[in-house]
Design an enzyme around this catalytic site. Structure first.
Site, PDB file in Angstrom:
ATOM      1  N   SER A 133      -7.927   0.429   5.169  1.00 23.66           N
ATOM      2  CA  SER A 133      -7.193   1.342   4.321  1.00 23.66           C
ATOM      3  C   SER A 133      -6.369   0.639   3.237  1.00 23.66           C
ATOM      4  CB  SER A 133      -6.247   2.179   5.187  1.00 23.66           C
ATOM      5  OG  SER A 133      -5.311   1.350   5.859  1.00 23.66           O
ATOM      6  N   SER A 182      -7.806  -2.707   8.750  1.00 16.03           N
ATOM      7  CA  SER A 182      -7.303  -2.247   7.448  1.00 16.03           C
ATOM      8  C   SER A 182      -6.749  -3.343   6.555  1.00 16.03           C
ATOM      9  CB  SER A 182      -6.217  -1.177   7.649  1.00 16.03           C
ATOM     10  OG  SER A 182      -6.787   0.010   8.132  1.00 16.03           O
ATOM     11  N   LYS A 202       0.830  -1.200   0.000  1.00 18.73           N
ATOM     12  CA  LYS A 202       0.000   0.000   0.000  1.00 18.73           C
ATOM     13  C   LYS A 202       0.870   1.258   0.000  1.00 18.73           C
ATOM     14  CE  LYS A 202      -2.312   0.395   3.969  1.00 18.73           C
ATOM     15  NZ  LYS A 202      -3.078  -0.023   5.182  1.00 18.73           N
TER      16      LYS A 202
END
Length: 536
Positions: free
Chosen positions: A222, A246, A147
């Protein structure tokens, strides 16, 4: 004697009043749940009018290499059945093919990755001890993604903020470095919400990431970009992070395996804006993958020297496990668990009841306060949202950003502004209450699970919902964040698709440092119910 009779009558009256009070509370609870249910139906109906005609999914996979596990790919590379270059090129081409639909990849390093793959192939040609290579370089030549919020040397590290759009990392996050040292080849970074703090992956710098099973649906946050690209077969596995779901939330919405390890195992330096490691935190890095067999070897790499604290190689006979389950969190603010998710839980419980001979229904005390507890413990994290959202230039406020929004000068998304409003205007949880409830819940679950128990817990009230609809039901987030509060290991396990073609699944929880139990159950469920299903 008269006094005794009066005393008995008084007790009977109290019992009747308590019964009436309980009955009224149950009726009120039922009414609230039903109102919430119909509210969700209206939300889905209205959003469906706008979105349903726009529904698409990613194209079908043409190369079977894209369907394999990371350790299977590594084995094929080591044994020269296929080159690392071929595998890396195949995944790069898939990323290019799907990214226009899902908008997951925000920066790539395709050219460098191909060069590194060629170097791996050259190394293997010269290697005379493949068994040693298997131990020291378990993922040699295998591509991976991470990410955008995880530092990767030379790549953008904006955290989804316009004010950090040109910031590049000088070093790798420790977890990224560890996977590179294990032979992994980083091919790209993927989308996130601002500062990783929202339940969708959208920001003003990169835009919105779409679900590969239906681009009108959320990918979660996320690590939403990771969930989308791995599910779409653009990467075999990826490094995520999890402070409130997340890793597991995107794993659920995108039909993958995602694991949040026991506390204090994975290094956090380079994750988000953390520059150093510190043990007292809810955040943990973790694996995201399509196949259960990747979970344990991947986690071994991510926890590095802490591997001795787990029993990842210990055999587990799932027939001897103590099995518990909980049907819902009990939070009236969260949506009602829909029939599909109920059925998913029931089939898992029934399967393990047949395997083990029993499955016990429980209720974690305080689970109805999951979001409130997480909100409290976030205030104890080494994070200053109001400072970080400005790239640490100044401390902003809700009033300031609302004014900027109304005058057309805001650089933030609505999600970030809502977070500021939450911090500035809403009362904080009582310290003594939060600590007491957390301790009670943790003790209860530790005693139940012990060293040989697992808990099946709903992943969410329903599968991936329409984009933006999460603004109207934010408390569903409590199904994930509870286990960050408790610091327990928990694995999201995919269990196929619902009638709309969206992934469903279940969370598998174990007591601290019994992550291996989660993985054993994940493998059993994958073997029984099929696990990950390609979007097409």
């Amino acid at each position: 004697m008269c006094t005794s009779i009066k005393s008995e009558e008084s007790l009977q009256c109290k019992d009747i009043l308590q019964l009436i009070k309980k009955l009224c509370c149950d009726i009120l609870r039922y009414i609230i749940i039903q109102i919430h249910f119909y509210f969700d139906c209206i939300v889905d109906f209205v959003f469906g009018i706008y979105y349903d005609s726009k529904a698409k999914k990613v194209p079908a996979v043409k190369n079977d290499l894209l369907l394999e596990s990371a350790i299977s790919l590594a084995e094929k590379i080591r044994t020269k059945k296929v080159t690392s270059e071929e595998i890396v090129r195949t995944y790069i081409e898939r990323c290019k093919e799907v990214n226009s639909l899902i908008n997951a990849v925000v920066e790539d390093r395709y050219s460098d990755a191909i060069k590194e793959a060629k170097a791996v192939d050259a190394m293997i040609e010269k290697c005379k001890d493949l068994e040693k290579m298997k131990i020291t370089l378990p993922f040699l030549g295998v591509p991976f993604t991470t990410k955008e919020s995880n530092c990767a040397k030379g790549l953008i590290h904006s955290m989804g903020l316009l004010c950090r759009r040109n910031h590049r990392s000088e070093e790798d996050a420790t977890t990224v470095r560890l996977l590179k040292e294990a032979g992994g080849i980083l091919i790209a970074k993927t989308n996130i919400p601002e500062l990783n703090l929202w339940i969708e992956s959208r920001n003003n710098l990169y835009g919105q990431t779409n679900n590969p099973y239906n681009i009108t649906r959320t990918v979660g946050g996320s690590s939403g970009g990771e969930g989308a690209i791995v599910a779409a077969c653009g990467a075999p596995f990826s490094i995520c992070s999890d402070i409130g779901g997340s890793t597991r939330m995107p794993a659920f919405f995108n039909g993958l395996f995602g694991h949040k390890p026991s506390e204090g195992l994975t290094p956090v330096a380079g994750i988000g804006l953390r520059e150093n490691d510190y043990p007292d935190t809810m955040v943990a890095a973790g694996p995201l993958c399509k196949k259960a067999e990747d979970l344990a070897p991947f986690l071994k790499v991510l926890i590095g020297p802490n591997v001795h604290r787990l029993k990842l190689d210990k055999p587990v006979n799932v027939k001897n496990l103590k099995v518990f389950y909980q049907e819902s969190s009990g939070d009236l603010r969260a949506s009602k668990i829909n029939s599909t998710m109920q059925a998913t839980l029931i089939k898992v419980v029934q399967h393990f009841r047949e395997l083990t001979g029993s499955a016990t229904k429980i209720k974690i005390p305080g689970s109805e306060y999951s979001y409130k507890l997480w909100r409290y413990w976030m205030t104890r994290e080494n994070v200053n949202f109001k400072l970080n959202i400005t790239d640490r230039k100044y401390i902003t406020s809700a009033k300031r950003e609302i004014f900027n929004l109304l005058t057309g000068n805001s650089q933030l998304t609505l999600a970030a502004i809502i977070k500021l409003i939450d911090e500035d205007f809403l009362p904080q949880e009582n310290d003594e209450w939060a600590r007491k409830v957390t301790a009670k819940a943790k003790q209860f679950l530790e005693e139940k699970l012990g060293d040989n128990g697992v808990l099946f817990y709903p992943s969410a009230p329903f599968p991936a919902s329409y984009h933006y609809s999460t603004y109207l039901r934010p408390f569903n987030f409590g199904y994930w964040c509870l286990f960050n509060v408790l610091r327990f290991p928990v694995c999201q396990v995919p269990l196929g698709l619902d009638k709309e073609g969206l992934p469903v699944g279940i969370q598998v929880v174990a007591a601290p440092y019994n992550d291996h139990l989660c993985f054993a159950v994940a493998k059993e469920l994958e073997a029984t119910f099929g696990g990950w299903v390609p979007p097409s």
